[in-house]
Design a protein around this motif. Structure first.
Motif, PDB file in Angstrom:
ATOM      1  N   PRO A  19      17.831 105.160  57.479  1.00  0.00           N
ATOM      2  CA  PRO A  19      18.757 103.567  58.216  1.00  0.00           C
ATOM      3  C   PRO A  19      18.218 102.534  58.110  1.00  0.00           C
ATOM      4  CG  PRO A  19      19.115 106.111  58.726  1.00  0.00           C
ATOM      5  CD  PRO A  19      17.946 106.641  57.627  1.00  0.00           C
ATOM      6  N   THR A  20      17.035 102.634  59.423  1.00  0.00           N
ATOM      7  CA  THR A  20      16.746 100.873  59.504  1.00  0.00           C
ATOM      8  C   THR A  20      15.148 100.667  58.814  1.00  0.00           C
ATOM      9  OG1 THR A  20      14.807 102.260  61.205  1.00  0.00           O
ATOM     10  CG2 THR A  20      16.725 101.669  61.936  1.00  0.00           C
ATOM     11  N   GLY A  21      14.246 101.355  57.881  1.00  0.00           N
ATOM     12  CA  GLY A  21      13.188 101.370  57.244  1.00  0.00           C
ATOM     13  C   GLY A  21      14.066 100.802  55.255  1.00  0.00           C
ATOM     14  N   SER A  22      15.261 100.584  54.919  1.00  0.00           N
ATOM     15  CA  SER A  22      15.184 100.770  54.016  1.00  0.00           C
ATOM     16  C   SER A  22      16.966 100.254  53.525  1.00  0.00           C
ATOM     17  CB  SER A  22      15.229 101.443  52.594  1.00  0.00           C
ATOM     18  OG  SER A  22      16.717 102.763  53.263  1.00  0.00           O
ATOM     19  N   ARG A  23      17.264  98.865  52.653  1.00  0.00           N
ATOM     20  CA  ARG A  23      18.848  99.155  52.729  1.00  0.00           C
ATOM     21  C   ARG A  23      19.410  99.725  51.411  1.00  0.00           C
ATOM     22  NH1 ARG A  23      22.851  95.665  54.374  1.00  0.00           N
ATOM     23  NH2 ARG A  23      21.096  95.019  55.858  1.00  0.00           N
ATOM     24  N   LEU A  24      20.450 101.186  51.299  1.00  0.00           N
ATOM     25  CA  LEU A  24      20.804 101.390  49.682  1.00  0.00           C
ATOM     26  C   LEU A  24      22.072 100.569  49.736  1.00  0.00           C
ATOM     27  CD1 LEU A  24      20.010 103.690  47.964  1.00  0.00           C
ATOM     28  CD2 LEU A  24      21.417 105.139  49.697  1.00  0.00           C
ATOM     29  N   LEU A  25      22.381  99.989  47.884  1.00  0.00           N
ATOM     30  CA  LEU A  25      23.404  99.035  47.980  1.00  0.00           C
ATOM     31  C   LEU A  25      23.943 100.236  45.855  1.00  0.00           C
ATOM     32  CD1 LEU A  25      22.317  95.660  48.341  1.00  0.00           C
ATOM     33  CD2 LEU A  25      24.023  97.204  49.838  1.00  0.00           C
ATOM     34  N   ASP A  36      22.796  91.091  57.780  1.00  0.00           N
ATOM     35  CA  ASP A  36      21.776  91.902  58.729  1.00  0.00           C
ATOM     36  C   ASP A  36      23.479  92.494  59.643  1.00  0.00           C
ATOM     37  OD1 ASP A  36      23.354  90.699  59.817  1.00  0.00           O
ATOM     38  OD2 ASP A  36      21.935  89.405  61.658  1.00  0.00           O
ATOM     39  N   GLU A  37      24.268  93.069  58.662  1.00  0.00           N
ATOM     40  CA  GLU A  37      25.267  93.731  59.697  1.00  0.00           C
ATOM     41  C   GLU A  37      24.995  95.141  58.254  1.00  0.00           C
ATOM     42  OE1 GLU A  37      27.799  93.171  60.773  1.00  0.00           O
ATOM     43  OE2 GLU A  37      26.912  91.077  62.038  1.00  0.00           O
ATOM     44  N   PRO A  38      25.537  96.400  59.482  1.00  0.00           N
ATOM     45  CA  PRO A  38      24.974  97.112  58.712  1.00  0.00           C
ATOM     46  C   PRO A  38      25.850  97.637  56.877  1.00  0.00           C
ATOM     47  CG  PRO A  38      25.828  97.753  60.462  1.00  0.00           C
ATOM     48  CD  PRO A  38      25.849  97.008  60.156  1.00  0.00           C
ATOM     49  N   ALA A  39      25.470  98.288  55.635  1.00  0.00           N
ATOM     50  CA  ALA A  39      25.478  98.057  54.970  1.00  0.00           C
ATOM     51  C   ALA A  39      25.881 100.085  54.556  1.00  0.00           C
ATOM     52  CB  ALA A  39      24.365  98.359  53.672  1.00  0.00           C
ATOM     53  N   HIS A  40      27.497 100.309  54.228  1.00  0.00           N
ATOM     54  CA  HIS A  40      28.045 101.573  54.101  1.00  0.00           C
ATOM     55  C   HIS A  40      28.202 101.384  51.745  1.00  0.00           C
ATOM     56  CE1 HIS A  40      29.356 101.598  57.910  1.00  0.00           C
ATOM     57  NE2 HIS A  40      29.300 100.541  57.992  1.00  0.00           N
ATOM     58  N   LEU A  64      30.019 110.496  46.776  1.00  0.00           N
ATOM     59  CA  LEU A  64      27.851 111.352  46.603  1.00  0.00           C
ATOM     60  C   LEU A  64      27.004 112.345  47.702  1.00  0.00           C
ATOM     61  CD1 LEU A  64      26.440 108.524  44.179  1.00  0.00           C
ATOM     62  CD2 LEU A  64      28.411 110.644  43.821  1.00  0.00           C
ATOM     63  N   PHE A  65      27.320 111.922  49.031  1.00  0.00           N
ATOM     64  CA  PHE A  65      26.740 112.573  49.732  1.00  0.00           C
ATOM     65  C   PHE A  65      27.195 112.943  50.755  1.00  0.00           C
ATOM     66  CE2 PHE A  65      24.993 108.314  48.690  1.00  0.00           C
ATOM     67  CZ  PHE A  65      23.575 108.603  48.274  1.00  0.00           C
ATOM     68  N   ILE A  66      26.792 114.387  51.552  1.00  0.00           N
ATOM     69  CA  ILE A  66      27.444 114.706  52.217  1.00  0.00           C
ATOM     70  C   ILE A  66      27.994 113.733  53.941  1.00  0.00           C
ATOM     71  CG2 ILE A  66      26.891 116.803  53.873  1.00  0.00           C
ATOM     72  CD1 ILE A  66      26.032 118.101  51.522  1.00  0.00           C
ATOM     73  N   ASN A  67      26.602 113.055  54.479  1.00  0.00           N
ATOM     74  CA  ASN A  67      27.000 112.225  55.497  1.00  0.00           C
ATOM     75  C   ASN A  67      27.070 111.024  55.115  1.00  0.00           C
ATOM     76  OD1 ASN A  67      26.480 115.152  57.216  1.00  0.00           O
ATOM     77  ND2 ASN A  67      24.634 115.117  56.989  1.00  0.00           N
ATOM     78  N   PRO A  68      27.750 110.602  56.426  1.00  0.00           N
ATOM     79  CA  PRO A  68      28.470 108.346  55.704  1.00  0.00           C
ATOM     80  C   PRO A  68      26.499 108.247  55.674  1.00  0.00           C
ATOM     81  CG  PRO A  68      30.392 109.370  57.584  1.00  0.00           C
ATOM     82  CD  PRO A  68      28.428 110.648  57.418  1.00  0.00           C
ATOM     83  N   VAL A  69      26.466 107.135  54.741  1.00  0.00           N
ATOM     84  CA  VAL A  69      24.662 106.485  54.227  1.00  0.00           C
ATOM     85  C   VAL A  69      25.177 105.143  54.912  1.00  0.00           C
ATOM     86  CG1 VAL A  69      23.608 105.989  52.824  1.00  0.00           C
ATOM     87  CG2 VAL A  69      24.143 107.970  52.381  1.00  0.00           C
ATOM     88  N   VAL A  70      24.551 104.953  55.712  1.00  0.00           N
ATOM     89  CA  VAL A  70      24.566 103.354  56.120  1.00  0.00           C
ATOM     90  C   VAL A  70      23.435 102.799  56.926  1.00  0.00           C
ATOM     91  CG1 VAL A  70      25.285 101.984  58.534  1.00  0.00           C
ATOM     92  CG2 VAL A  70      27.018 103.459  58.041  1.00  0.00           C
ATOM     93  N   THR A  71      22.711 101.853  56.025  1.00  0.00           N
ATOM     94  CA  THR A  71      21.796 101.481  56.131  1.00  0.00           C
ATOM     95  C   THR A  71      21.878  99.839  56.803  1.00  0.00           C
ATOM     96  OG1 THR A  71      21.592 100.407  53.483  1.00  0.00           O
ATOM     97  CG2 THR A  71      19.999 102.465  54.267  1.00  0.00           C
ATOM     98  N   THR A  72      20.693  99.432  57.236  1.00  0.00           N
ATOM     99  CA  THR A  72      20.800  98.240  58.104  1.00  0.00           C
ATOM    100  C   THR A  72      19.332  96.741  57.717  1.00  0.00           C
ATOM    101  OG1 THR A  72      19.387  99.204  60.657  1.00  0.00           O
ATOM    102  CG2 THR A  72      22.028  99.146  59.966  1.00  0.00           C
ATOM    103  N   LEU A  73      18.648  97.290  56.688  1.00  0.00           N
ATOM    104  CA  LEU A  73      17.115  96.016  56.695  1.00  0.00           C
ATOM    105  C   LEU A  73      17.835  95.618  56.136  1.00  0.00           C
ATOM    106  CD1 LEU A  73      13.690  96.155  56.771  1.00  0.00           C
ATOM    107  CD2 LEU A  73      14.846  96.824  53.955  1.00  0.00           C
TER     108      LEU A  73
END
Length: 525
Positions: free
Chosen positions: A381-387, A459-463, A470-479
């Motif tokens: 979540p804080t160490g990457s950016r998934l898009l 720098d806004e959280p990426a949803h 695809l995922f069981i839980n919400p995936v949010v990244t912030t890098l």
């Protein structure tokens, strides 16, 4: 300390890291003035912020290097890609872009090379060819810093599966001066009809053999100068690999950690200097650390996970180029592309992972600790950016990353098929400097001459709404990263590749086959 001669104070300041050096400016007006007015200290600050490293072989004075570095950064920040070269696309079938050299096969026994120019760093536009090489070229790679050309030759006889990896001089085509006596390495993978992923890192050479039906995959690492075999990993779950350091690799694979029937994307770190050089299934490899992706729903089926990063961590330009500076060797961006099936649809996700995130967790391991498995929440979540993958994200033209930057095509949603070049810059200091330079706050800046050229802090959280199922839980990244957009007057290009001073637009349509090289140009001096 302040009673010392000024020359000694400057020498003391010169050995400080960037953070300490900037803090010294806040101590008193004397130190602030010394740092601001000394060219060597300013050069050190500008190098670090730019993600660059000093070129030790350059004859230029520090003042001259500082001036060129500022020109380069101004051109990069303002996206001044104005010098253009068109390179015809050969029909040989294989190509490579590495170390500022674009190479293509001419035919089964010939290669052509083009050194990409840089007016700012004093690199000439030079081309050369190698013809009538004695082996039939199946694939190749290169490392200009070592004048190394790696050519893979298909087995010469039908009844043998021995593949030869030739080690040649990049400019002459003869056996490389540092190669083993026979001039090649050999490997006998199971299966036939392979494609290859080839990478060098200093004295190490890695080749991933991928069978046509992807049932056989073997990753081999040698010390190419001696021919010593360091690692052989097998398994259809292997996706790709990149070098993390002179002793470590990062491998993507699809495999179950607790159950062989499970399939999930995993990134694993291997110290190949401590691993066995006997052929070993990937499930039996002793990983230093494993990085898991977000947990997926039962109907999500990962198909493949690929990795890309350029150049290798230890890479620096050949000393003969005498460049004043080059991309720093400490920080790299790893671009992880995952293809995931959801029913009949296939969704493509791209994970941007800086090397700092990986090494942060590796350094936290105790000397005795091996095989630690990190869940997504511990690192992602804080160490990457998934898009979601950008428009036309290519699985063919994969040289889209260099240093800490990523390049791709951006298509305007408002104006027909108008296309732009876009750069994602994950250099954290560049992000901080851009924010500090914004006079009125905010996160957005247009170019004064062309408002279509824009830079934005993301720098806004990426949803991931399009991939939420695809995922069981919400995936949010912030890098955070800088997003740069640059218009081009060409809608025919299908992909973008990135080098240190250039972006290369690729047009591979039947009627228009060329590389369009746009090079950073300095502004008024």
């Amino acid at each position: 300390m302040l009673s010392l001669p000024v020359e000694l104070i400057i020498k003391i300041l010169a050995v400080l890291d960037l953070r300490s050096l900037l803090r010294c400016r806040q101590v008193c007006s004397l130190l602030d003035g010394l740092v601001r007015n000394d060219a060597s200290l300013q050069y050190k600050i500008e190098l670090t912020v730019a993600g660059m490293e000093d070129g030790s072989s350059s004859p230029l004075l520090v003042v001259e290097r500082l001036h060129k570095l500022k020109l380069r950064q101004d051109a990069w920040n303002r996206m001044r890609f104005t010098s253009e070269t068109a390179v015809p696309m050969r029909r040989g079938g294989v190509w490579e872009l590495y170390g500022g050299v674009l190479a293509q096969s001419r035919d089964d026994h010939g290669l052509s090379f083009r050194q990409l120019p840089s007016d700012i760093r004093g690199i000439d536009d030079v081309g050369w060819t190698l013809e009538d090489l004695p082996m039939r070229i199946r694939d190749f790679s290169l490392d200009p810093s070592q004048e190394l050309l790696v050519v893979i030759e298909k087995p010469r006889q039908i009844n043998t599966s021995t593949y030869l990896v030739h080690l040649l001089d990049l400019h002459t085509g003869k056996v490389h001066k540092n190669a083993p006596t026979q001039g090649y390495l050999s490997h006998c993978p199971d299966g036939q009809s392979f494609s290859y992923m080839i990478q060098t890192c200093g004295e190490h050479l890695g080749v991933l053999f991928l069978s046509e039906d992807e049932t056989v995959k073997e990753l081999v690492i040698w010390k190419w100068r001696t021919g010593a075999l360091e690692l052989v990993i097998t398994g259809a779950a292997i996706g790709a690999f990149v070098f993390l350091s002179d002793t470590q690799i990062l491998v993507s694979h699809l495999g179950g950690l607790n159950d062989d029937s499970e399939v999930e994307p995993v990134l694993g770190v291997i110290d190949f200097t401590e691993a066995s050089n006997v052929r070993t299934p990937i499930k039996d490899i002793g990983f230093l650390c494993l990085f898991r992706f977000p947990l997926m729903r039962s109907w999500a089926a990962p198909l493949a996970v690929h990795l890309r990063s350029d150049p290798a961590p230890s890479w620096k330009p050949h000393p003969d180029l005498q460049v004043p500076f080059h991309v720093a060797r400490e920080d790299r961006l790893y671009v992880v592309t995952a293809w995931i099936a959801e029913g009949v649809a296939v969704k493509t996700l791209v994970l941007f992972l800086p090397s700092q995130t990986i090494f942060k967790h590796l350094k936290a391991l105790t000397p005795e600790e091996k095989g630690r498995c990190l869940n997504w929440d511990e690192w992602g979540p804080t160490g990457s950016r998934l898009l979601t993958a950008p428009f036309n994200h290519s699985a063919t033209w994969v040289c889209y990353v260099h240093g800490m930057a990523f390049a791709s095509v951006w298509r305007s949603p408002m104006v027909g098929d108008e296309r732009y070049l876009q750069i994602y810059d994950f250099n954290p200091l560049a992000v901080k400097k851009f924010r500090a330079d914004l006079k009125e706050g905010g996160d957005y800046k247009e170019d004064e001459e062309d408002p279509r050229i824009t830079t934005v802090i993301i720098d806004e959280p990426a949803h991931l709404p399009s991939a939420a199922n695809l995922f069981i839980n919400p995936v949010v990244t912030t890098l955070p990263f800088l997003w740069k957009k640059f218009p081009v007057d060409d809608t025919r290009f299908v992909a973008v590749m990135l080098s240190e001073d250039s972006v290369i637009m690729v047009s591979s349509q039947p009627r228009i086959r060329q590389y369009r090289v746009l090079t950073l140009e300095p502004g008024p001096q």
